[in-house]
Write an enzyme that holds these catalytic residues in place. Sequence first.
Site, short mmCIF file in Angstrom:
data_model
loop_
_atom_site.label_atom_id
_atom_site.label_comp_id
_atom_site.label_asym_id
_atom_site.label_seq_id
_atom_site.Cartn_x
_atom_site.Cartn_y
_atom_site.Cartn_z
N HIS A 231 0.86 -1.18 0.00
CA HIS A 231 0.00 0.00 0.00
C HIS A 231 0.89 1.23 0.00
O HIS A 231 1.73 1.40 0.89
CB HIS A 231 -0.92 0.02 1.21
CG HIS A 231 -1.84 1.22 1.24
ND1 HIS A 231 -3.08 1.22 0.62
CD2 HIS A 231 -1.68 2.45 1.78
CE1 HIS A 231 -3.65 2.40 0.79
NE2 HIS A 231 -2.83 3.15 1.49
N CYS A 232 0.73 2.09 -1.00
CA CYS A 232 1.53 3.32 -1.13
C CYS A 232 0.75 4.48 -0.52
O CYS A 232 -0.31 4.87 -1.03
CB CYS A 232 1.85 3.59 -2.60
SG CYS A 232 2.76 5.14 -2.88
N PHE A 233 1.26 5.04 0.56
CA PHE A 233 0.57 6.14 1.22
C PHE A 233 0.68 7.44 0.44
O PHE A 233 -0.17 8.32 0.57
CB PHE A 233 1.11 6.32 2.64
CG PHE A 233 0.71 5.23 3.58
CD1 PHE A 233 -0.54 5.23 4.17
CD2 PHE A 233 1.57 4.18 3.86
CE1 PHE A 233 -0.92 4.22 5.04
CE2 PHE A 233 1.20 3.16 4.72
CZ PHE A 233 -0.05 3.18 5.31
N GLY B 99 -2.08 7.03 -1.83
CA GLY B 99 -3.32 6.68 -1.18
C GLY B 99 -4.00 5.50 -1.81
O GLY B 99 -5.23 5.39 -1.77
#
Length: 263
Positions: A110-112, A115
């Site tokens: 998951h790439c913050f 998002g």
Amino acid sequence: MLALRLLNVVAPAYFLCISLVTFALQLFLFLPSMREDPSAAPLFSPALLHGALFLFLSTNALGNYVLVIQNSPDDLDACQGTLGRRAPCPPPSTHFCRVCARVTLKHDHHCFFTGNCIGSRNMRNFVLFCLYTSLACLYSMVAGVAYISAVLSISFSHPLAFLTLLPTSISQFFSGAVLGSEMFVILMLYLWFAIGLACAGFCCHQLLLILRGQTRHQVRKGVAVRARPWRKNLQEVFGKRWLLGLLVPMFNVGGESSKQWDK
């Protein structure tokens, strides 16, 4: 979980702010500082070449950033069954993301900063996003070093000149020898350098996993993958016309993973 959801909002805002600041510095500070060379043709003026190259890098970085968000990984919530219907069981490479609250195909991480989850449909755009972000940051750092070198008459011929620039500039800033705008550019130099190196390292690591036919989630879980030629693994992510995607940000062209799942 609340902290993760908050980070999922703050990180994209941080990236967009850095992008706007970089674009403003390039447009209103670096480009005007470049003097036209009378001996050079107008088509090859330094300002025009610099502006064209930075526009190319930034457009591809932001374009792939948008495509990472738009090309969300396949939602496999249907496999849980809806109204008595039950879809085929997903492959072992799927994973339930607590932040996105969904199951994604070929989940990597998951790439913050986007998002969004990185999986089968947006892996290619994510790798290109890291690549062009790294190039744009490092190129902005080079342009900033040239600007500071001309304004403050500092020579960067010594290898340690860049490392000693920040502490020297801080002392000169409080003494009034360095203006606030110049100090801001110096701080941005180190930020561009850090982001550029981080994105370059992440891009190389991601490409290595792609060549092996693995995802970060599979590596963390110790999931064994079927051995295949590296060309086959590369084509599965980047498609048959992958070279076209290196020049213009676009949707996946000729990818195989999403087609196999759609079937």
